[in-house]
Design a protein around this motif. Structure first.
Motif, short mmCIF file in Angstrom:
data_model
loop_
_atom_site.label_atom_id
_atom_site.label_comp_id
_atom_site.label_asym_id
_atom_site.label_seq_id
_atom_site.Cartn_x
_atom_site.Cartn_y
_atom_site.Cartn_z
N ASP A 74 8.83 7.80 -25.14
CA ASP A 74 8.37 6.42 -25.18
C ASP A 74 7.17 6.43 -26.11
N ALA A 75 7.44 6.27 -27.40
CA ALA A 75 6.40 6.38 -28.41
C ALA A 75 5.34 5.29 -28.26
N SER A 76 5.72 4.11 -27.79
CA SER A 76 4.76 3.02 -27.68
C SER A 76 3.67 3.32 -26.65
N SER A 77 3.99 4.10 -25.63
CA SER A 77 2.97 4.45 -24.64
C SER A 77 2.58 5.93 -24.72
N GLN A 78 3.10 6.63 -25.72
CA GLN A 78 2.76 8.03 -25.96
C GLN A 78 3.08 8.92 -24.76
N LYS A 79 4.32 8.78 -24.23
CA LYS A 79 4.78 9.58 -23.10
C LYS A 79 6.08 10.26 -23.49
N TYR A 80 6.13 11.59 -23.26
CA TYR A 80 7.26 12.38 -23.71
C TYR A 80 7.60 13.46 -22.68
N VAL A 81 8.90 13.80 -22.60
CA VAL A 81 9.35 14.92 -21.78
C VAL A 81 10.43 15.65 -22.57
N PRO A 123 18.53 21.07 -14.77
CA PRO A 123 17.35 21.48 -15.53
C PRO A 123 16.80 22.84 -15.10
N ASP A 124 16.27 23.55 -16.10
CA ASP A 124 15.57 24.81 -15.85
C ASP A 124 14.07 24.57 -15.84
N ASP A 125 13.60 23.96 -16.91
CA ASP A 125 12.17 23.68 -17.03
C ASP A 125 11.96 22.49 -17.95
N ALA A 126 10.73 22.00 -17.93
CA ALA A 126 10.39 20.84 -18.75
C ALA A 126 8.94 20.95 -19.19
N GLU A 127 8.64 20.21 -20.23
CA GLU A 127 7.26 20.07 -20.68
C GLU A 127 7.04 18.59 -20.91
N PHE A 128 5.90 18.07 -20.43
CA PHE A 128 5.63 16.65 -20.65
C PHE A 128 4.26 16.45 -21.27
N TRP A 129 4.17 15.32 -21.96
CA TRP A 129 2.93 14.86 -22.57
C TRP A 129 2.73 13.44 -22.06
N ASP A 130 1.62 13.20 -21.41
CA ASP A 130 1.35 11.91 -20.80
C ASP A 130 0.00 11.42 -21.30
#
Length: 161
Positions: A74-81, A123-130
């Motif tokens: 979600d580039a508009s709110s700068q949230k990524y997984v 899923p095995d693992d994830a990385e997020f940027w919030d």
């Protein structure tokens, strides 16, 4: 380093649910291929489902190389997984009927279409940027540039799912 913090795992699932769409990345020989897909999350089952079409190449790619990546943004709110996991395609007609909704009608006439398949990602693992959002991030980056420091642009965590 993977963080096993339950709060971080919850946040990864919450972000994926809120974003709702993912780029599914599969391997096609030596090349990676990505396409947007609408995700159905089942946190209790630790599974992400998609409806897919048996006439498309992704099913064959997954059969050969079941390791996949899902990238939610979600580039508009700068949230990524970004999530890695294993995929399997099935013809589970009950699950297809359960997942079939109005948006699926853009691709198929009904849940009875014999070409619909269920794509199940474990899923095995994830990385997020919030991040706190675009405007605040730009202000923090500008302040960091002036003060010659690194900006605090929110949380970034790796989690096992």
């Amino acid at each position: 380093m993977v963080n096993d913090n339950t709060g971080d795992v919850d946040r990864a699932w919450d972000l994926m649910k809120k974003i709702g769409f993912a780029m599914l990345v599969t391997r096609d020989g030596d090349k990676l291929r990505a396409r947007p897909m609408s995700a159905f999350l089942d946190r209790d089952a630790n599974t992400i489902f998609f409806l897919t079409d048996a006439r498309r190449h992704k099913d064959e790619e997954i059969a050969r190389h079941p390791s996949v990546n899902l990238s939610f943004a979600d580039a508009s709110s700068q949230k990524y997984v970004s999530l890695t996991g294993s995929a399997v395609v099935s013809n589970d007609r009950a699950k297809i009927k359960q997942l079939f909704s109005t948006p699926a009608k853009a691709w198929w006439d009904s849940a009875e279409d014999p070409n619909i398949r269920v794509l199940k990602i474990t899923p095995d693992d994830a990385e997020f940027w919030d991040s706190p959002g675009t405007v605040i991030s730009y202000v923090k980056m500008a302040a960091a540039a002036v003060t010659n420091t690194r900006p605090d642009l929110g949380e970034n965590r790796k989690v096992s799912l």
